[in-house]
Design a protein around this motif. Structure first.
Motif, PDB file in Angstrom:
ATOM      1  N   VAL A  91      41.451  41.419  34.676  1.00  0.00           N
ATOM      2  CA  VAL A  91      40.437  42.386  35.114  1.00  0.00           C
ATOM      3  C   VAL A  91      41.100  43.708  35.479  1.00  0.00           C
ATOM      4  N   ALA A  92      42.191  43.653  36.219  1.00  0.00           N
ATOM      5  CA  ALA A  92      42.884  44.878  36.616  1.00  0.00           C
ATOM      6  C   ALA A  92      43.378  45.654  35.387  1.00  0.00           C
ATOM      7  N   VAL A 141      34.229  43.964  40.900  1.00  0.00           N
ATOM      8  CA  VAL A 141      34.324  42.916  39.875  1.00  0.00           C
ATOM      9  C   VAL A 141      35.056  41.710  40.443  1.00  0.00           C
ATOM     10  N   ALA A 153      40.465  47.415  33.549  1.00  0.00           N
ATOM     11  CA  ALA A 153      39.737  48.437  34.296  1.00  0.00           C
ATOM     12  C   ALA A 153      40.294  49.829  34.020  1.00  0.00           C
ATOM     13  N   SER A 154      39.428  50.814  34.180  1.00  0.00           N
ATOM     14  CA  SER A 154      39.840  52.214  34.048  1.00  0.00           C
ATOM     15  C   SER A 154      39.386  52.967  35.285  1.00  0.00           C
ATOM     16  N   VAL A 166      41.645  52.101  40.284  1.00  0.00           N
ATOM     17  CA  VAL A 166      41.553  50.640  40.392  1.00  0.00           C
ATOM     18  C   VAL A 166      42.136  50.201  41.729  1.00  0.00           C
ATOM     19  N   THR A 199      36.338  39.872  33.053  1.00  0.00           N
ATOM     20  CA  THR A 199      36.519  40.966  32.093  1.00  0.00           C
ATOM     21  C   THR A 199      35.265  41.194  31.255  1.00  0.00           C
ATOM     22  N   VAL A 207      36.981  51.038  40.277  1.00  0.00           N
ATOM     23  CA  VAL A 207      36.813  49.598  40.048  1.00  0.00           C
ATOM     24  C   VAL A 207      37.581  48.864  41.144  1.00  0.00           C
ATOM     25  N   LEU A 218      32.954  43.168  33.455  1.00  0.00           N
ATOM     26  CA  LEU A 218      33.416  44.546  33.545  1.00  0.00           C
ATOM     27  C   LEU A 218      33.004  45.329  32.307  1.00  0.00           C
ATOM     28  N   VAL A 268      38.865  45.232  42.160  1.00  0.00           N
ATOM     29  CA  VAL A 268      39.125  43.889  41.649  1.00  0.00           C
ATOM     30  C   VAL A 268      39.180  42.918  42.831  1.00  0.00           C
TER      31      VAL A 268
END
Length: 215
Positions: free
Chosen positions: A71-72, A110, A75-76, A79, A21, A33, A24, A35
């Motif tokens: 992380v998910a 990421v 994210a924006s 994904v 994170t 993004v 990211l 993951v």
């Protein structure tokens, strides 16, 4: 979040690579993004979606991977969930999305990494399986012409390419693989490069199958 001008934002590049994170947050915002949490979050989600299931990011998901879920959630944009098992399919989904948009589409890959413990404040540990998973996706993107990669992303791809044929052995022998010695079948499934054509996409807090042409 980093400004696009920050030296670690990788903003000049279409394909970017970071860890966790914090990584990211360092990257410039990307349209897509991906993951990567090979053992076990990515692989378990990919296999569930292969079976036609939807995977909700809830307590059960966090029990599999706190860091992958984090992380998910952070994210924006679009994904996607990727790993060794669906690297080529992820690259195909990125290309399809770029064609749908009709313009160059930026991609942040990421790697989730592993936590040293499940306690709050635990440090992120380098996880070689996530390096290989990210590298497989970045290499597959390059094979499709999406190859304006940051040095970080290029290095991950070149870590994967010469070792592609040894993934099963390398994952089993890695620290994470040895930790999962009682789940060796899962490790072998995660190491199966391009065994799956399914790409999970996060929509409304759950992963479902990506469909090309759907915004």
């Amino acid at each position: 979040m980093s400004s696009p001008q920050h030296p670690f934002a990788q903003s000049p590049y279409q394909v970017r690579f970071e860890w966790g994170t914090d990584g990211l947050a360092r990257l410039a915002p990307a349209d897509i993004v991906v993951v990567v949490d090979v053992l076990r979050f990515s692989s378990s989600v990919i296999q569930a979606v292969e079976r036609g299931e939807t995977v909700v990011m809830d307590a059960a998901s966090r029990a599999v991977s706190i860091n992958g879920v984090a992380v998910a959630e952070a994210a924006s944009g679009l994904v996607l969930m990727g790993g060794l098992r669906n690297a080529a399919a992820v690259a195909g989904a990125v290309l399809a999305e770029q064609e749908r948009r009709g313009e160059r589409t930026s991609v942040a890959v990421v790697a989730a990494g592993e936590l040293t413990s499940r306690e709050r404040g635990a440090r992120l540990r380098f996880a070689v399986e996530d390096l290989f998973g990210a590298g497989a996706i970045i290499a597959a993107l390059a094979d499709r012409g999406i190859d304006h990669s940051s040095p970080e992303a290029a290095a991950a791809a070149e870590a994967f390419r010469p070792l592609r044929g040894a993934m099963r052995h390398l994952l089993t022998a890695s620290g994470s693989g040895r930790e999962l010695a009682d789940r060796v079948d899962e490790v072998h499934a995660a190491a199966a490069v391009d065994a799956s054509s399914v790409v999970p996409v996060l929509r409304g807090g759950a992963f479902e199958a990506f469909a090309a042409g759907t915004p």
